[in-house]
Write a protein that holds these residues in place. Structure first.
Motif, PDB file in Angstrom:
ATOM      1  N   ARG A  67      26.766 -36.118  31.470  1.00  0.00           N
ATOM      2  CA  ARG A  67      25.671 -35.268  31.969  1.00  0.00           C
ATOM      3  C   ARG A  67      24.691 -36.109  32.782  1.00  0.00           C
ATOM      4  O   ARG A  67      24.222 -35.684  33.842  1.00  0.00           O
ATOM      5  N   SER A  68      24.380 -37.317  32.278  1.00  0.00           N
ATOM      6  CA  SER A  68      23.484 -38.216  33.012  1.00  0.00           C
ATOM      7  C   SER A  68      24.096 -38.637  34.338  1.00  0.00           C
ATOM      8  O   SER A  68      23.412 -38.713  35.365  1.00  0.00           O
ATOM      9  N   VAL A  69      25.412 -38.888  34.319  1.00  0.00           N
ATOM     10  CA  VAL A  69      26.117 -39.303  35.536  1.00  0.00           C
ATOM     11  C   VAL A  69      26.070 -38.197  36.588  1.00  0.00           C
ATOM     12  O   VAL A  69      25.711 -38.428  37.744  1.00  0.00           O
ATOM     13  N   VAL A  70      26.430 -36.984  36.177  1.00  0.00           N
ATOM     14  CA  VAL A  70      26.460 -35.850  37.113  1.00  0.00           C
ATOM     15  C   VAL A  70      25.064 -35.574  37.666  1.00  0.00           C
ATOM     16  O   VAL A  70      24.892 -35.346  38.872  1.00  0.00           O
ATOM     17  N   THR A  71      24.068 -35.592  36.781  1.00  0.00           N
ATOM     18  CA  THR A  71      22.691 -35.321  37.218  1.00  0.00           C
ATOM     19  C   THR A  71      22.221 -36.334  38.250  1.00  0.00           C
ATOM     20  O   THR A  71      21.607 -35.982  39.265  1.00  0.00           O
ATOM     21  N   SER A  72      22.515 -37.613  37.995  1.00  0.00           N
ATOM     22  CA  SER A  72      22.050 -38.648  38.928  1.00  0.00           C
ATOM     23  C   SER A  72      22.750 -38.557  40.281  1.00  0.00           C
ATOM     24  O   SER A  72      22.147 -38.846  41.314  1.00  0.00           O
ATOM     25  N   ILE A  73      24.027 -38.148  40.283  1.00  0.00           N
ATOM     26  CA  ILE A  73      24.748 -38.018  41.556  1.00  0.00           C
ATOM     27  C   ILE A  73      24.245 -36.811  42.334  1.00  0.00           C
ATOM     28  O   ILE A  73      24.011 -36.881  43.545  1.00  0.00           O
ATOM     29  N   GLU A  74      24.049 -35.693  41.638  1.00  0.00           N
ATOM     30  CA  GLU A  74      23.604 -34.474  42.311  1.00  0.00           C
ATOM     31  C   GLU A  74      22.147 -34.566  42.757  1.00  0.00           C
ATOM     32  O   GLU A  74      21.801 -34.151  43.864  1.00  0.00           O
ATOM     33  N   ASP A  75      21.279 -35.102  41.893  1.00  0.00           N
ATOM     34  CA  ASP A  75      19.848 -35.183  42.212  1.00  0.00           C
ATOM     35  C   ASP A  75      19.480 -36.454  42.968  1.00  0.00           C
ATOM     36  O   ASP A  75      18.338 -36.595  43.423  1.00  0.00           O
ATOM     37  N   GLU A  76      20.446 -37.368  43.053  1.00  0.00           N
ATOM     38  CA  GLU A  76      20.254 -38.639  43.759  1.00  0.00           C
ATOM     39  C   GLU A  76      19.105 -39.456  43.181  1.00  0.00           C
ATOM     40  O   GLU A  76      18.361 -40.129  43.896  1.00  0.00           O
ATOM     41  N   GLU A  77      18.959 -39.417  41.873  1.00  0.00           N
ATOM     42  CA  GLU A  77      17.962 -40.247  41.206  1.00  0.00           C
ATOM     43  C   GLU A  77      18.322 -40.430  39.742  1.00  0.00           C
ATOM     44  O   GLU A  77      19.030 -39.612  39.150  1.00  0.00           O
ATOM     45  N   TYR A  78      17.851 -41.534  39.167  1.00  0.00           N
ATOM     46  CA  TYR A  78      18.115 -41.856  37.768  1.00  0.00           C
ATOM     47  C   TYR A  78      16.927 -41.413  36.922  1.00  0.00           C
ATOM     48  O   TYR A  78      15.777 -41.645  37.288  1.00  0.00           O
ATOM     49  N   THR A  79      17.200 -40.753  35.815  1.00  0.00           N
ATOM     50  CA  THR A  79      16.120 -40.322  34.926  1.00  0.00           C
ATOM     51  C   THR A  79      15.593 -41.524  34.150  1.00  0.00           C
ATOM     52  O   THR A  79      16.331 -42.122  33.358  1.00  0.00           O
TER      53      THR A  79
END
Length: 262
Positions: free
Chosen positions: A150-162
């Motif tokens: 989930r973290s991987v997909v989010t960072s790729i789609e949103d182009e940022e790391y939480t």
């Protein structure tokens, strides 16, 4: 493998030394890539864990490789990562997933509009792993896998790391480390693997490591002051008690002397 990567990360003087280390680690990991028939090799769990460690070390060093070199290698690396996503070993799958996120992060630093032609299908596979509910995998394994992907997909789609914050130390010596990129995440995880239980002490008292990780001091200064006040108060109480005992003793001696004089 992780130790080799950490040593190269902090100690490699020449870029050629760094490249030699990164190529060696990639060569170790490449044994886990599919064979000519497209099937993953049937390897023992211990061997897969070694390949996973080599891949983690490779990704760590990728973060200090010249950006143009990363951009040139990104398509072939993403293709390799995609081919290993179905590994039966959880650590290998999660390492591949976070590696994909790192490669995207590094490539976008050099080229914000970076896209890979197989990116759409890759993202679909990552989403499947982020929502995996296969019963042949343990509940704990599925939970960990879903959280990572989930973290991987989010960072790729949103182009940022939480961003996440790590508290280091205990009692009066404390520090805060903010992890705000996959690069920093890889560096922290690799150093943790190498130093193990010593990570807290090093991040608090090793000046070079503190500076490298930009650890913020958050020691409880107020708590230290309160503790010092308590110690001083106990000392004063003890001194006062001794003074009273000595005074009473002197008073008794004077009383005895007075009796003899009478």
């Amino acid at each position: 493998c992780r130790s080799v990567a950490v040593l190269a990360y902090f100690a490699a003087v020449e870029y050629t030394d760094l490249q030699e280390s990164i190529n060696t680690l990639h060569k170790v990991f490449s044994k886990a890539l599919p064979k000519g028939n497209g099937e993953l090799p049937n390897l023992q769990a211990a061997t897969l864990l070694m390949h996973s460690a080599a891949l983690q070390g490779f990704h760590l060093l990728l973060g200090v490789t010249y950006q143009e070199d990363v951009l040139a290698r990104a398509p072939s690396l993403l293709a390799e990562m995609k081919s290993v996503l179905e590994s039966r070993e959880l650590e290998m799958r999660t390492e591949v997933g976070t590696g994909v996120a790192l490669i995207y992060e590094l490539a976008r630093l050099h080229s914000p509009e970076f896209r890979w032609r197989g990116g759409g299908q890759l993202l679909e596979e990552l989403n499947e792993l982020a929502t995996d509910s296969h019963k042949h995998r343990g509940k704990k394994e599925r939970k960990h896998q879903r959280a990572v992907f989930r973290s991987v997909v989010t960072s790729i789609e949103d182009e940022e790391y939480t961003p996440e914050t790590v508290t280091i130390g205990c009692k009066k010596a404390k520090g805060l480390l903010t992890i705000d990129s996959w690069q920093l995440k890889y560096k922290y995880d690799c150093v943790c693997h190498v130093l193990e239980m010593g990570i807290n002490a090093h991040l608090l008292y090793n000046e070079e490591l503190c500076t490298n990780f930009e650890v913020r001091d958050c020691s409880d200064k107020e708590g230290d002051t309160k503790k010092e006040r308590n110690i001083q108060r106990r000392y004063n109480d003890l001194v006062q008690k001794q003074r009273i005992l000595q005074r009473n003793k002197n008073r008794d001696n004077r009383a005895i002397a007075s009796t003899y004089e009478d």
